[in-house]
Scaffold this active site. Structure first.
Site, PDB file in Angstrom:
ATOM      1  N   HIS A  67       7.813   7.167  -3.161  1.00 22.37           N
ATOM      2  CA  HIS A  67       7.045   7.952  -4.156  1.00 22.37           C
ATOM      3  C   HIS A  67       5.928   7.944  -4.003  1.00 22.37           C
ATOM      4  O   HIS A  67       5.040   9.009  -4.909  1.00 22.37           O
ATOM      5  CB  HIS A  67       8.036   7.613  -5.160  1.00 22.37           C
ATOM      6  N   HIS A  99      10.937   2.076  -0.934  1.00 22.65           N
ATOM      7  CA  HIS A  99      11.148   3.232  -1.742  1.00 22.65           C
ATOM      8  C   HIS A  99      10.685   3.635  -2.780  1.00 22.65           C
ATOM      9  O   HIS A  99       9.860   5.162  -2.245  1.00 22.65           O
ATOM     10  CB  HIS A  99      12.667   2.444  -1.870  1.00 22.65           C
ATOM     11  N   GLU A 100       9.177   3.232  -3.179  1.00 20.00           N
ATOM     12  CA  GLU A 100       8.238   3.122  -4.157  1.00 20.00           C
ATOM     13  C   GLU A 100       7.266   3.316  -3.586  1.00 20.00           C
ATOM     14  O   GLU A 100       6.771   4.458  -3.883  1.00 20.00           O
ATOM     15  CB  GLU A 100       8.633   2.399  -5.402  1.00 20.00           C
TER      16      GLU A 100
END
Length: 249
Positions: free
Chosen positions: A133, A129-130
C-alpha cells in the site's frame, strides 16, 4: 486505513443527504480513544500494552534485518524515492481485534497491531502487505478515497503476499476441482474483506468495483515480481531477483 473519520456526502433513495463514514474506529490508540477496561485487565486481555509494544518493536526490527521479502519492499520503496525510517514510518499500536495492521496515508505510516500480530511471521506478513500500500501511495499516486484505487491496492497486496492454495482452501475458495481458479478467488475474497473493513459500503458495490479493476491489478506484480507462495522459496527468489529491477539491497 484512514487516520480520521472523514465523511463523504451521498443521497439516499429518497433524495435526502446522508453521511457515510470513511472508516471504522479500528485503531483506537491512533485516534486517542483507547483505555484499558477493568474487566479486560482482570482477564488478561489488556493491561500489558507496554510489554506488547516492546515485543512488537523487536519483531519489526528482526523482520527489517532478516526477512528477504521485507528487504525487497524496503529497497523498492527507497528506489521509488520513498525510503522507510523504521522510527518514523512504522508504529506498533493497540488495535481492534478484527485487524492485524493498517496503513495511514495521511501520516505515511504503517500500523502493526501489537495485540494481534504477536508472532514474527505475522509481523512479516503485515509489513509486506502494508508496504505494498505504501508503495502504491508513493509510486502510483494511490488515492484511498477512490474506491477503484482502494480495491486495486487490496487486490495487489492479497495477490502478492497472502493467497496460496492453503489459504484459499481455508477461506473456502479452493477445491481439488478448481485449483487454477483458487488463487484468483482467494485474492478477490481477501480484497473484499479488506475493502469492507475500511469502507461502509454494501457488499454488492464492493464486489462490482473489485471485478472491474481485477484483471489489470491482478496482473500487476510490482515491485516483488512474483506471487509469494506459502512454504516455498519464493521470498528468497524475489530477494535474489531484486537487483534485476534496480533495487539496491
Amino acid at each position: 486505513m484512514s487516520s480520521k473519520n472523514e465523511e463523504s456526502s451521498k443521497l439516499d433513495e429518497n433524495g435526502n443527504e446522508k453521511k457515510e463514514a470513511w472508516g471504522y474506529d479500528l485503531y483506537p490508540e491512533r485516534r486517542g480513544t483507547f483505555k484499558p477496561t477493568i474487566t479486560n485487565v482482570l482477564i488478561g486481555k489488556e493491561g500489558k500494552e507496554g510489554i506488547e509494544k516492546i515485543k512488537c518493536e523487536k519483531n519489526v526490527y528482526n523482520c527489517i534485518k532478516e526477512s528477504p521479502i521485507v528487504k525487497v519492499m524496503l529497497a523498492a520503496l527507497k528506489s521509488s524515492g520513498c525510503p522507510v525510517d523504521i522510527r518514523r514510518h512504522i508504529s506498533c499500536e493497540v488495535c481492534d481485534y478484527s485487524v492485524s495492521g493498517g496503513y495511514d496515508p495521511q501520516l505515511n505510516q504503517i500500523v502493526v497491531c501489537q495485540n494481534v500480530s504477536t508472532r514474527k511471521g505475522m509481523v512479516q506478513g503485515v509489513l509486506t502487505h502494508e508496504m505494498i500500500h505504501m508503495f502504491d501511495y508513493c509510486r502510483n499516486e494511490l488515492d484511498f478515497k477512490n474506491m477503484e484505487h482502494l480495491a486495486c491496492t487490496e487486490i495487489r497486496a492479497a495477490n502478492l503476499t497472502h493467497c496460496s492454495f492453503a489459504s484459499a482452501w481455508s477461506q473456502g475458495d479452493a477445491s481439488l476441482t478448481k485449483i487454477k481458479q483458487a488463487h484468483q478467488d482467494c485474492v478477490k475474497t481477501k480484497a473484499l474483506y479488506s475493502v469492507l473493513a475500511v469502507r461502509q459500503i454494501g457488499k454488492a458495490e464492493a464486489v462490482d468495483v473489485i471485478e472491474k479493476v481485477f484483471p489489470k491489478c491482478y496482473n500487476d506484480l510490482e515491485p516483488i515480481g512474483r506471487r509469494i507462495r506459502r512454504n516455498s522459496e519464493d521470498m528468497e527468489r524475489a530477494y535474489r531477483e531484486a537487483s534485476y529491477y534496480g533495487y539496491d539491497l
